[in-house]
Design an enzyme around this catalytic site. Structure first.
Site, PDB file in Angstrom:
ATOM      1  N   ARG A  92      30.495  39.819  41.884  1.00 54.04           N
ATOM      2  CA  ARG A  92      30.113  41.333  41.373  1.00 54.04           C
ATOM      3  C   ARG A  92      30.437  41.165  39.936  1.00 54.04           C
ATOM      4  O   ARG A  92      29.604  41.991  38.934  1.00 54.04           O
ATOM      5  CB  ARG A  92      31.093  42.187  41.834  1.00 54.04           C
ATOM      6  N   CYS A 116      29.793  44.934  49.353  1.00 56.83           N
ATOM      7  CA  CYS A 116      30.803  43.742  49.513  1.00 56.83           C
ATOM      8  C   CYS A 116      30.896  43.879  50.980  1.00 56.83           C
ATOM      9  O   CYS A 116      30.599  44.792  51.862  1.00 56.83           O
ATOM     10  CB  CYS A 116      31.987  44.637  48.891  1.00 56.83           C
ATOM     11  N   ARG A 121      29.671  49.375  47.097  1.00 59.91           N
ATOM     12  CA  ARG A 121      30.526  49.451  45.560  1.00 59.91           C
ATOM     13  C   ARG A 121      29.477  49.864  44.733  1.00 59.91           C
ATOM     14  O   ARG A 121      29.012  49.025  44.084  1.00 59.91           O
ATOM     15  CB  ARG A 121      31.208  48.263  45.297  1.00 59.91           C
ATOM     16  N   ASP A 304      44.212  45.804  45.483  1.00 61.30           N
ATOM     17  CA  ASP A 304      44.253  44.245  45.616  1.00 61.30           C
ATOM     18  C   ASP A 304      45.508  43.753  46.047  1.00 61.30           C
ATOM     19  O   ASP A 304      45.477  42.683  46.597  1.00 61.30           O
ATOM     20  CB  ASP A 304      43.811  43.427  44.330  1.00 61.30           C
TER      21      ASP A 304
HETATM   22  N1  EPU Z   1      33.200  53.284  41.605  1.00 59.94           N
HETATM   23  C1  EPU Z   1      32.069  54.336  41.601  1.00 59.94           C
HETATM   24  N2  EPU Z   1      31.213  54.251  40.622  1.00 59.94           N
HETATM   25  C2  EPU Z   1      31.144  53.039  39.959  1.00 59.94           C
HETATM   26  C3  EPU Z   1      32.158  52.115  39.717  1.00 59.94           C
HETATM   27  C4  EPU Z   1      33.212  52.325  40.735  1.00 59.94           C
HETATM   28  O1  EPU Z   1      32.221  55.378  42.403  1.00 59.94           O
HETATM   29  O2  EPU Z   1      29.990  53.159  39.064  1.00 59.94           O
HETATM   30  C5  EPU Z   1      34.232  53.560  42.626  1.00 59.94           C
HETATM   31  C6  EPU Z   1      34.377  52.181  43.499  1.00 59.94           C
HETATM   32  O3  EPU Z   1      33.445  52.542  44.811  1.00 59.94           O
HETATM   33  C7  EPU Z   1      35.668  52.379  43.915  1.00 59.94           C
HETATM   34  C8  EPU Z   1      36.556  52.770  42.518  1.00 59.94           C
HETATM   35  O4  EPU Z   1      35.438  53.344  42.091  1.00 59.94           O
HETATM   36  O5  EPU Z   1      36.000  53.463  45.078  1.00 59.94           O
HETATM   37  C9  EPU Z   1      37.113  51.636  41.792  1.00 59.94           C
HETATM   38  O6  EPU Z   1      36.232  50.720  41.747  1.00 59.94           O
HETATM   39  P1  EPU Z   1      36.475  49.744  40.324  1.00 59.94           P
HETATM   40  O7  EPU Z   1      35.002  50.009  39.671  1.00 59.94           O
HETATM   41  O8  EPU Z   1      37.511  50.088  39.392  1.00 59.94           O
HETATM   42  O9  EPU Z   1      36.459  48.276  40.816  1.00 59.94           O
HETATM   43  P2  EPU Z   1      35.714  46.801  40.423  1.00 59.94           P
HETATM   44  O10 EPU Z   1      35.537  47.306  38.869  1.00 59.94           O
HETATM   45  O11 EPU Z   1      34.405  46.823  41.081  1.00 59.94           O
HETATM   46  C10 EPU Z   1      37.734  45.827  40.021  1.00 59.94           C
HETATM   47  C11 EPU Z   1      38.415  44.466  40.672  1.00 59.94           C
HETATM   48  C12 EPU Z   1      38.600  44.298  42.043  1.00 59.94           C
HETATM   49  C13 EPU Z   1      39.532  45.653  42.292  1.00 59.94           C
HETATM   50  C14 EPU Z   1      39.035  46.847  41.723  1.00 59.94           C
HETATM   51  C15 EPU Z   1      39.976  48.144  41.730  1.00 59.94           C
HETATM   52  C16 EPU Z   1      37.515  42.731  38.979  1.00 59.94           C
HETATM   53  C17 EPU Z   1      36.456  41.760  38.860  1.00 59.94           C
HETATM   54  N3  EPU Z   1      37.377  43.204  40.146  1.00 59.94           N
HETATM   55  O12 EPU Z   1      36.489  45.909  40.667  1.00 59.94           O
HETATM   56  O13 EPU Z   1      39.180  43.339  42.502  1.00 59.94           O
HETATM   57  O14 EPU Z   1      39.810  45.699  43.656  1.00 59.94           O
HETATM   58  O15 EPU Z   1      38.723  46.611  40.309  1.00 59.94           O
HETATM   59  O16 EPU Z   1      41.134  47.742  41.100  1.00 59.94           O
HETATM   60  O17 EPU Z   1      38.237  43.238  37.892  1.00 59.94           O
HETATM   61  C18 EPU Z   1      39.602  41.460  43.846  1.00 59.94           C
HETATM   62  O18 EPU Z   1      40.182  40.584  42.940  1.00 59.94           O
HETATM   63  O19 EPU Z   1      39.949  40.896  44.837  1.00 59.94           O
HETATM   64  C19 EPU Z   1      38.970  42.570  43.418  1.00 59.94           C
HETATM   65  C20 EPU Z   1      38.233  43.033  44.472  1.00 59.94           C
END
Ligand code: EPU
Length: 417
Positions: A92, A116, A121, A304
């Site tokens: 992602r 996922c 997501r 995480d």
């Molecule tokens: N969300 C929305 N709309 C968006 C974006 C996010 O509704 O446009 C929601 C998601 O559905 C979720 C929440 O916001 O409920 C948090 O998502 P976030 O966007 O913060 O997550 P992410 O950026 O996709 C990163 C980490 C993840 C970690 C999450 C939460 C990276 C590459 N990935 O993902 O890491 O779980 O933040 O802290 O930084 C991992 O390392 O195993 C991993 C999955």
């Protein structure tokens, strides 16, 4: 496909060097796309996800030289505006090329990352943020096509402090003419690290670590050299392993500032936590108390670490409740932990763990990165042999896992299926 074979029941003793953070390294790599010249990123974790990001950037025209812990990314010539489905679907974070390409070229065509293993997501906030900066965004054939030729600074409030959306919007905002105010942004240390790099590149961004970023956009950017911050989730994972299997482990290089909530919860559970000059020492002496956690955005308890915490709590005396508010469906590990003898029941997004359980080895299956980590923790504590299949998930986020665990005294080996 490789599997991990663990002969459990051995206490862990010694030092483990915590690697650079995957989730910090990936946005820094994307940021390098913004400026001509060669950016050098050190303390890079040696992980499948980092190599995938290297391939994504190379496909855009970046010259990628990755050797061990140091990566040189020369983004002097960007020859493509497209991040294809074949690469984005595997990781992602390659979606960060959206903000980076819009910032650098004023346009991008990036595949939508899709769902996922544990559910949808969405990326709606990423898109709304780019639109607020003046980009025209369309979806065509599974691709986001963004035209950001005339980006203008603006005020934008994120509907949720998403890590990924904060990265993408920030990468575009530094290129937008004028001032931007981004409210309700993510406050994770990985975002602060990105802001630091962008400022080093010549951007002017205030407010890192707070809920509001103020950006003076459109300044000329140049390549820079940075080091990746230590991986707080890797550190937390080894903490949980030492807590469940028992022993005395120092997490060398871990930053206690980034782990305040996890360390507080671990101490509440009865683990002895000592912050030393070069890391964090975790000692288990005696039984553990059950400790409830509810995941939240930083500085709350990280989603995480949710799976690893469930594994840890199988060793506590009594019932604990673990709630995931960020990803309510992220519980695929529970059924596998139950196969090892854990007593866990689910009600919606709340896991109830009743311990202590005498875990016993069994064949189990990795379903995603952190779920797999919880199986490793349980396998280390379980009597007998645990075989974890599909460990490519672990290779995405844990550097030299078997070597690090073996150095702590664990009996772990990798086998080809
Ligand atoms: N969300 C929305 N709309 C968006 C974006 C996010 O509704 O446009 C929601 C998601 O559905 C979720 C929440 O916001 O409920 C948090 O998502 P976030 O966007 O913060 O997550 P992410 O950026 O996709 C990163 C980490 C993840 C970690 C999450 C939460 C990276 C590459 N990935 O993902 O890491 O779980 O933040 O802290 O930084 C991992 O390392 O195993 C991993 C999955």
């Amino acid at each position: 496909m490789d599997k991990l074979v663990i002969e459990g029941g051995v206490e862990l003793q010694g030092d483990v060097k915590i690697a650079g953070a995957k989730n910090a390294a990936l946005p820094l790599m994307a940021a390098a796309v913004l400026a001509e010249g060669k950016s050098v990123i050190s303390n890079m974790p040696q992980l499948a996800d980092v190599r995938t990001m290297g391939r994504v950037l190379a496909q855009l025209g970046v010259k990628v030289e990755g050797e061990g812990e140091v990566y040189a990314l020369d983004a002097t010539s960007i020859t493509s505006d497209t991040a294809p489905y074949e690469l984005v679907k595997t990781m992602r974070a390659s979606f960060y090329t959206l903000g980076a390409l819009v910032g650098r070229l004023g346009r991008a065509k990036v595949s939508l990352p899709g769902g996922c293993a544990w559910g949808p997501r969405p990326v709606d906030i990423h898109i709304k943020g780019l639109e607020a900066l003046g980009a025209k965004v369309e979806l065509e054939g599974g691709y986001i096509i963004a035209d950001g030729a005339k980006l203008r600074g603006n005020r934008f409030v994120l509907g949720f402090p998403s890590v990924g959306a904060t990265v993408n919007i920030l990468l575009a905002a530094v290129a937008a003419e004028g001032e931007s105010m981004l409210d309700n942004v993510a406050r994770e240390p990985e975002i602060t690290a990105l802001v630091r790099m962008l400022n080093q590149m010549g951007a002017r961004i205030d407010g890192a670590g707070t809920g509001t970023l103020r950006i003076q956009g459109g300044l000329p950017l140049h390549a820079t050299d940075v080091a990746v911050i230590p991986d707080r989730i890797e550190a937390g994972t080894y903490l949980a392993a030492a807590g469940l299997a028992g022993g005395d482990v120092t997490l060398r290089g871990a930053d206690p500032e980034h782990l305040t909530m996890i360390l507080a919860k671990a101490a509440e559970a009865g683990l002895r936590i000592t912050v030393t000059t070069d890391g964090i020492r975790v000692q288990k002496n005696g039984g553990m108390r059950p400790v409830d956690v509810e995941t939240a955005v930083y500085p709350g308890f990280a989603t995480d670490m949710q799976a690893q915490w469930i594994a840890l709590m199988t060793g506590a005396e009594g019932s604990s409740f673990i709630t995931d508010t960020i990803y309510p469906d992220r519980f695929t590990h529970v059924a596998e932990l139950v196969r090892l003898g854990a007593r866990v029941t689910m009600k919606e997004n709340v896991a109830r763990v009743t311990g202590p359980s005498a875990l016993t080895g069994a064949p189990v299956m990795s379903t995603d990165l952190r779920a797999s980590a919880s199986l490793v923790i349980a396998g280390l504590a379980a009597k007998g042999t645990t075989e974890i299949s599909r460990i490519y998930h672990l290779d995405r986020g844990y550097e030299n896992l078997e070597a690090k665990l073996t150095a702590l005294g664990a009996r772990v080996r990798r086998e080809r299926d």
